[in-house]
Design a protein around this motif. Structure first.
Motif, PDB file in Angstrom:
ATOM      1  N   PHE A  18      10.920  -0.326  -8.507  1.00  0.00           N
ATOM      2  CA  PHE A  18      11.665   0.511  -7.564  1.00  0.00           C
ATOM      3  C   PHE A  18      11.086   1.929  -7.525  1.00  0.00           C
ATOM      4  O   PHE A  18      10.982   2.536  -6.454  1.00  0.00           O
ATOM      5  N   ALA A  19      10.724   2.465  -8.686  1.00  0.00           N
ATOM      6  CA  ALA A  19      10.196   3.831  -8.745  1.00  0.00           C
ATOM      7  C   ALA A  19       8.879   3.951  -7.988  1.00  0.00           C
ATOM      8  O   ALA A  19       8.647   4.930  -7.261  1.00  0.00           O
ATOM      9  N   LEU A  20       8.004   2.963  -8.152  1.00  0.00           N
ATOM     10  CA  LEU A  20       6.721   2.999  -7.439  1.00  0.00           C
ATOM     11  C   LEU A  20       6.922   2.825  -5.933  1.00  0.00           C
ATOM     12  O   LEU A  20       6.238   3.469  -5.131  1.00  0.00           O
ATOM     13  N   ALA A  21       7.872   1.968  -5.546  1.00  0.00           N
ATOM     14  CA  ALA A  21       8.173   1.792  -4.125  1.00  0.00           C
ATOM     15  C   ALA A  21       8.710   3.087  -3.535  1.00  0.00           C
ATOM     16  O   ALA A  21       8.337   3.489  -2.424  1.00  0.00           O
ATOM     17  N   SER A  22       9.577   3.764  -4.279  1.00  0.00           N
ATOM     18  CA  SER A  22      10.141   5.021  -3.807  1.00  0.00           C
ATOM     19  C   SER A  22       9.065   6.090  -3.673  1.00  0.00           C
ATOM     20  O   SER A  22       8.988   6.803  -2.667  1.00  0.00           O
ATOM     21  N   ALA A  23       8.211   6.215  -4.693  1.00  0.00           N
ATOM     22  CA  ALA A  23       7.150   7.224  -4.657  1.00  0.00           C
ATOM     23  C   ALA A  23       6.186   6.978  -3.501  1.00  0.00           C
ATOM     24  O   ALA A  23       5.762   7.915  -2.817  1.00  0.00           O
ATOM     25  N   THR A  24       5.845   5.713  -3.268  1.00  0.00           N
ATOM     26  CA  THR A  24       4.939   5.382  -2.169  1.00  0.00           C
ATOM     27  C   THR A  24       5.575   5.718  -0.822  1.00  0.00           C
ATOM     28  O   THR A  24       4.919   6.279   0.069  1.00  0.00           O
ATOM     29  N   SER A  25       6.870   5.396  -0.682  1.00  0.00           N
ATOM     30  CA  SER A  25       7.571   5.687   0.573  1.00  0.00           C
ATOM     31  C   SER A  25       7.658   7.193   0.810  1.00  0.00           C
ATOM     32  O   SER A  25       7.405   7.677   1.919  1.00  0.00           O
ATOM     33  N   PHE A  26       8.013   7.936  -0.231  1.00  0.00           N
ATOM     34  CA  PHE A  26       8.080   9.392  -0.103  1.00  0.00           C
ATOM     35  C   PHE A  26       6.709   9.973   0.239  1.00  0.00           C
ATOM     36  O   PHE A  26       6.591  10.951   0.973  1.00  0.00           O
ATOM     37  N   GLY A  27       5.654   9.386  -0.330  1.00  0.00           N
ATOM     38  CA  GLY A  27       4.308   9.897  -0.102  1.00  0.00           C
ATOM     39  C   GLY A  27       3.874   9.845   1.346  1.00  0.00           C
ATOM     40  O   GLY A  27       3.021  10.634   1.776  1.00  0.00           O
ATOM     41  N   LEU A  28       4.442   8.928   2.119  1.00  0.00           N
ATOM     42  CA  LEU A  28       4.102   8.816   3.534  1.00  0.00           C
ATOM     43  C   LEU A  28       4.712   9.940   4.365  1.00  0.00           C
ATOM     44  O   LEU A  28       4.235  10.236   5.463  1.00  0.00           O
ATOM     45  N   SER A  29       5.757  10.592   3.844  1.00  0.00           N
ATOM     46  CA  SER A  29       6.491  11.570   4.647  1.00  0.00           C
ATOM     47  C   SER A  29       5.651  12.787   5.026  1.00  0.00           C
ATOM     48  O   SER A  29       5.742  13.292   6.146  1.00  0.00           O
ATOM     49  N   GLY A  30       4.835  13.273   4.081  1.00  0.00           N
ATOM     50  CA  GLY A  30       4.048  14.481   4.349  1.00  0.00           C
ATOM     51  C   GLY A  30       3.098  14.346   5.529  1.00  0.00           C
ATOM     52  O   GLY A  30       3.139  15.154   6.467  1.00  0.00           O
ATOM     53  N   PRO A  31       2.224  13.325   5.530  1.00  0.00           N
ATOM     54  CA  PRO A  31       1.318  13.149   6.671  1.00  0.00           C
ATOM     55  C   PRO A  31       2.056  12.922   7.997  1.00  0.00           C
ATOM     56  O   PRO A  31       1.637  13.444   9.036  1.00  0.00           O
TER      57      PRO A  31
END
Length: 331
Positions: A18-31
């Protein structure tokens, strides 16, 4: 000494996923946000659209989980309000304002010192002194973060940007601490309530002229393609907010605030890769090395977390889950 049970190991594995899924999803927000802001959107408008859409998407899932137990909602009202105002609206608005006054790398560098703030909070509030593995993992993770953000090439920093970035760091640390509380409240309910409250706060701030709310309906340009404005809005609302917050809460309740905050450092690496794909910002070899160090730091912190949990001991389980016996909601 008690041994690690199958249920505890399964809880840890699912928490990391879950933590890796959350981090990956959040990472898309900036671009995605950068593309929208380049197309004429204000930072506050992007955040408001993002969190309100996510809240609306999660609401039909959250209501059935309450099963008409409105007393549970009232009992956790303070938690939900704090989550929406600080962890959702405050963190995102502070970060985007920081980016307006300094480079993305500098803003991320300051915001992602949040795990250190979490460790400090657990130490001060619950007398949970960090062990050697946590300290070593933190040092390795921060070293990797410096390489990922490529600080050796120079960062543009303004005082007002530093203040906003520090505010986003406090908000990010608050997100991890609050996400671990209120375990009687379904995570989807906490996420939906917090997102909707955060969105309303931003709309009120915009109506009062505190923050600019400016949207555009033109095409949004990325590195190799353009798209209608509503495509990145849907992605930034559903993927980088609705999915990201729900999985983030689930991860923190399984891993505890400390470990979850360190796994979240992988968001920086995800943001780097998404920026490469969407904005054409190719990572340098030193940044890839930094990503490896971050992952190594997370593994070391994980190894330093409590393994043994006496079966049937709720207090010990609470200590293992969060590094401290935490109250059900902030006071």
């Amino acid at each position: 000494m008690a041994t690690l049970t199958h249920d505890t190991a399964s809880r840890m594995r699912s928490g990391l996923a879950f933590a890796l899924a959350s981090a990956t999803s959040f990472g898309l927000s900036g671009p995605l946000a950068r593309g929208l802001m380049d197309a004429g959107w204000s930072a506050a408008a992007v955040v408001a659209a993002r969190v309100l859409l996510a809240g609306v998407v999660l609401l039909p899932l959250a209501l059935p989980q309450l099963r008409g137990n409105w007393k549970l909602l009232r009992a956790n009202a303070t938690l939900i309000l704090a989550y929406g105002a600080i962890a959702v609206a405050g963190t995102q608005l502070a970060y985007f304002n920081a980016v307006a006054h300094m480079t993305v790398g500098a803003a991320l560098l300051i915001e992602f010192t949040a795990p250190i703030a979490v460790v400090g909070w657990l130490w001060v509030r619950y007398r949970q002194r960090p062990g050697a593995a946590t300290v070593a993992g933190a040092a390795l993770g921060i070293a990797g973060l410096l390489l990922v953000l490529d600080v050796v090439s120079g960062l543009s920093v303004e005082a007002v940007g530093v203040v906003w970035a520090l505010a986003s760091m406090v908000g990010a640390a608050t997100y991890f601490v609050l996400s671990a509380h209120g375990t009687d409240l379904p995570g989807t309910v906490l996420a939906a309530g917090g997102l909707l409250i955060g969105g309303v706060i931003l709309l009120v701030a915009g109506a009062a002229g505190i923050v600019p709310l400016r949207a555009a309906t033109g095409q949004v340009a990325f590195a190799d393609f353009t798209t209608p404005w509503w495509v990145p809005i849907l992605l930034i609302g559903i993927v980088t907010a609705a999915i990201a917050y729900v999985t983030g809460i689930a991860a923190t309740r399984r891993l505890g605030s400390r470990l979850a905050s360190f796994v979240a450092l992988t968001e920086v690496l995800a943001a780097l890769l998404f920026a490469w794909a969407l904005l054409g910002e190719a990572p340098r070899p030193v940044q890839l090395l930094g990503g490896a160090l971050i992952l190594g730091g997370v593994i070391i912190v994980r190894l330093g977390e409590p393994e043994a949990v006496p079966v049937g001991d709720p207090e010990a389980q609470a200590v293992a889950d969060d590094g401290a016996t935490a109250p059900p909601s902030p006071s």
